[in-house]
Structures are given as structure tokens and as C-alpha cells.
Design a protein around this motif. Structure first.
Motif, PDB file in Angstrom:
ATOM      1  N   ASP A 188       0.849  -1.187   0.000  1.00 51.10           N
ATOM      2  CA  ASP A 188       0.000   0.000   0.000  1.00 51.10           C
ATOM      3  C   ASP A 188       0.891   1.246   0.000  1.00 51.10           C
ATOM      4  O   ASP A 188       1.690   1.460   0.910  1.00 51.10           O
ATOM      5  CB  ASP A 188      -0.886   0.028   1.248  1.00 51.10           C
ATOM      6  CG  ASP A 188      -2.000  -0.995   1.170  1.00 51.10           C
ATOM      7  OD1 ASP A 188      -2.389  -1.348   0.050  1.00 51.10           O
ATOM      8  OD2 ASP A 188      -2.468  -1.412   2.242  1.00 51.10           O
ATOM      9  N   THR A 189       0.746   2.027  -1.031  1.00 47.92           N
ATOM     10  CA  THR A 189       1.535   3.256  -1.097  1.00 47.92           C
ATOM     11  C   THR A 189       0.668   4.487  -0.909  1.00 47.92           C
ATOM     12  O   THR A 189       1.179   5.589  -0.845  1.00 47.92           O
ATOM     13  CB  THR A 189       2.256   3.364  -2.461  1.00 47.92           C
ATOM     14  OG1 THR A 189       1.298   3.268  -3.504  1.00 47.92           O
ATOM     15  CG2 THR A 189       3.304   2.282  -2.588  1.00 47.92           C
ATOM     16  N   ASP A 190      -0.630   4.275  -0.825  1.00 49.56           N
ATOM     17  CA  ASP A 190      -1.545   5.387  -0.616  1.00 49.56           C
ATOM     18  C   ASP A 190      -1.411   5.858   0.829  1.00 49.56           C
ATOM     19  O   ASP A 190      -1.695   5.109   1.764  1.00 49.56           O
ATOM     20  CB  ASP A 190      -2.971   4.928  -0.911  1.00 49.56           C
ATOM     21  CG  ASP A 190      -3.985   6.046  -0.727  1.00 49.56           C
ATOM     22  OD1 ASP A 190      -3.591   7.225  -0.806  1.00 49.56           O
ATOM     23  OD2 ASP A 190      -5.159   5.715  -0.500  1.00 49.56           O
ATOM     24  N   PRO A 191      -0.979   7.083   1.071  1.00 48.52           N
ATOM     25  CA  PRO A 191      -0.772   7.573   2.441  1.00 48.52           C
ATOM     26  C   PRO A 191      -2.060   7.556   3.269  1.00 48.52           C
ATOM     27  O   PRO A 191      -2.032   7.255   4.466  1.00 48.52           O
ATOM     28  CB  PRO A 191      -0.266   8.994   2.267  1.00 48.52           C
ATOM     29  CG  PRO A 191       0.189   9.103   0.854  1.00 48.52           C
ATOM     30  CD  PRO A 191      -0.531   8.066   0.083  1.00 48.52           C
ATOM     31  N   ASP A 192      -3.201   7.864   2.642  1.00 45.77           N
ATOM     32  CA  ASP A 192      -4.467   7.866   3.390  1.00 45.77           C
ATOM     33  C   ASP A 192      -4.825   6.451   3.849  1.00 45.77           C
ATOM     34  O   ASP A 192      -5.296   6.255   4.979  1.00 45.77           O
ATOM     35  CB  ASP A 192      -5.590   8.437   2.517  1.00 45.77           C
ATOM     36  CG  ASP A 192      -5.407   9.928   2.263  1.00 45.77           C
ATOM     37  OD1 ASP A 192      -4.780  10.590   3.123  1.00 45.77           O
ATOM     38  OD2 ASP A 192      -5.893  10.413   1.224  1.00 45.77           O
ATOM     39  N   ILE A 240      -3.136   2.354  10.200  1.00 45.31           N
ATOM     40  CA  ILE A 240      -2.417   2.633  11.449  1.00 45.31           C
ATOM     41  C   ILE A 240      -3.407   2.996  12.554  1.00 45.31           C
ATOM     42  O   ILE A 240      -3.291   2.524  13.694  1.00 45.31           O
ATOM     43  CB  ILE A 240      -1.371   3.752  11.231  1.00 45.31           C
ATOM     44  CG1 ILE A 240      -0.215   3.223  10.383  1.00 45.31           C
ATOM     45  CG2 ILE A 240      -0.860   4.290  12.564  1.00 45.31           C
ATOM     46  CD1 ILE A 240       0.743   4.296   9.910  1.00 45.31           C
ATOM     47  N   GLU A 241      -4.404   3.802  12.239  1.00 47.01           N
ATOM     48  CA  GLU A 241      -5.399   4.200  13.232  1.00 47.01           C
ATOM     49  C   GLU A 241      -6.208   2.997  13.715  1.00 47.01           C
ATOM     50  O   GLU A 241      -6.500   2.871  14.906  1.00 47.01           O
ATOM     51  CB  GLU A 241      -6.330   5.285  12.664  1.00 47.01           C
ATOM     52  CG  GLU A 241      -5.674   6.645  12.536  1.00 47.01           C
ATOM     53  CD  GLU A 241      -5.107   7.155  13.862  1.00 47.01           C
ATOM     54  OE1 GLU A 241      -5.784   7.027  14.905  1.00 47.01           O
ATOM     55  OE2 GLU A 241      -3.975   7.667  13.847  1.00 47.01           O
ATOM     56  N   ARG A 242      -6.573   2.102  12.781  1.00 38.56           N
ATOM     57  CA  ARG A 242      -7.294   0.887  13.183  1.00 38.56           C
ATOM     58  C   ARG A 242      -6.441   0.029  14.108  1.00 38.56           C
ATOM     59  O   ARG A 242      -6.912  -0.485  15.121  1.00 38.56           O
ATOM     60  CB  ARG A 242      -7.691   0.074  11.943  1.00 38.56           C
ATOM     61  CG  ARG A 242      -8.975   0.521  11.284  1.00 38.56           C
ATOM     62  CD  ARG A 242      -9.494  -0.521  10.308  1.00 38.56           C
ATOM     63  NE  ARG A 242      -8.507  -0.959   9.338  1.00 38.56           N
ATOM     64  CZ  ARG A 242      -8.296  -0.396   8.140  1.00 38.56           C
ATOM     65  NH1 ARG A 242      -9.036   0.630   7.762  1.00 38.56           N
ATOM     66  NH2 ARG A 242      -7.375  -0.856   7.324  1.00 38.56           N
ATOM     67  N   GLU A 297      -7.267  -0.996  17.971  1.00 39.36           N
ATOM     68  CA  GLU A 297      -7.293  -2.391  18.421  1.00 39.36           C
ATOM     69  C   GLU A 297      -6.326  -2.608  19.568  1.00 39.36           C
ATOM     70  O   GLU A 297      -6.637  -3.288  20.550  1.00 39.36           O
ATOM     71  CB  GLU A 297      -6.948  -3.325  17.266  1.00 39.36           C
ATOM     72  CG  GLU A 297      -8.031  -3.432  16.215  1.00 39.36           C
ATOM     73  CD  GLU A 297      -7.588  -4.253  15.005  1.00 39.36           C
ATOM     74  OE1 GLU A 297      -6.546  -4.949  15.096  1.00 39.36           O
ATOM     75  OE2 GLU A 297      -8.288  -4.201  13.985  1.00 39.36           O
ATOM     76  N   LEU A 298      -5.142  -2.036  19.447  1.00 35.86           N
ATOM     77  CA  LEU A 298      -4.134  -2.161  20.497  1.00 35.86           C
ATOM     78  C   LEU A 298      -4.622  -1.504  21.788  1.00 35.86           C
ATOM     79  O   LEU A 298      -4.454  -2.055  22.883  1.00 35.86           O
ATOM     80  CB  LEU A 298      -2.813  -1.536  20.047  1.00 35.86           C
ATOM     81  CG  LEU A 298      -1.647  -1.635  21.020  1.00 35.86           C
ATOM     82  CD1 LEU A 298      -1.332  -3.089  21.352  1.00 35.86           C
ATOM     83  CD2 LEU A 298      -0.423  -0.961  20.444  1.00 35.86           C
TER      84      LEU A 298
END
Length: 114
Positions: free
Chosen positions: A3-7, A13-15, A19-20
Motif C-alpha cells: 500500500d503506497t496510498d498515504p491515506d 495505522i489508526e485501526r 485495536e491495540l
């Protein structure tokens, strides 16, 4: 491909962070002293209820219900409790208690005489 799409990466990362965070909160809740104590109290209460029920069943006999003539179900009379096992148990407890008291007194006297 990666995945190269920054969005898309940012959403992933937010998901993962969310979860963490939920996992860490669940672990913290599970090991918190308050929760551990609450679980211990609940377990002790459940054990006490089970013990009382089993003693009642021993003394009174199992509860049986039979439908009576007429509307609905009426509880049948309890069977007569067997009092002999209860009296035997009480006698055994008294004898063992008396033996313990006597043995302690003898051991104290023998220590004093030395």
C-alpha cells in the motif's frame, strides 16, 4: 503490491492503534486488583451458595415437586428429613473437638513439667 496510498496507510495505522488500545484496556481491566477481588468475592459467594444447597439437600433430602390435582402445580410435601446422619455428624464433631482440647491440655502440662 504494498500500500503506497498515504491515506490508506494512515487509516490502517489508526485501526491498529484502536485495536491495540482496546487490547491493553482489556488486559488492564482483567488484572486490576479491584476486578480480581470482585471475581474472588463472586466465586466465594457461589461456592457458599453451593455448599449451603448441598447441606440443605443432605439434611432435608432432595426437593421433589409433583403436580397436584387441580389447576397448576402445587409443591408436594417435603420428605421427612433423615435426622440420624445429622446427629451422627454432630456427635463426631463434638468427639473430635473434645479430643483436640484434651490433647492440647496434655501437651501444655507436659511442657510445663519439663
Amino acid at each position: 503490491m504494498a500500500d503506497t496510498d498515504p491515506d490508506a496507510l494512515e487509516r490502517k495505522i489508526e485501526r491498529t492503534r484502536a485495536e491495540l488500545a482496546r487490547t491493553v484496556d482489556a488486559i488492564a481491566d482483567r488484572v486490576s486488583p479491584k476486578r480480581v477481588a470482585e471475581r474472588g468475592v463472586e466465586k466465594a459467594k457461589a461456592n457458599a451458595r453451593d455448599f449451603v444447597t448441598s447441606v440443605e439437600d443432605m439434611v432435608l433430602g432432595p426437593r421433589t415437586y409433583a403436580p397436584a390435582d387441580g389447576e397448576g402445580e402445587q409443591p408436594a410435601e417435603y420428605p421427612a428429613p433423615g435426622i440420624a446422619p445429622v446427629l451422627i455428624g454432630i456427635g463426631v464433631v463434638v468427639v473430635v473437638g473434645a479430643a483436640v482440647v484434651l490433647l492440647r491440655r496434655r501437651s501444655r502440662r507436659s511442657r510445663r513439667s519439663r
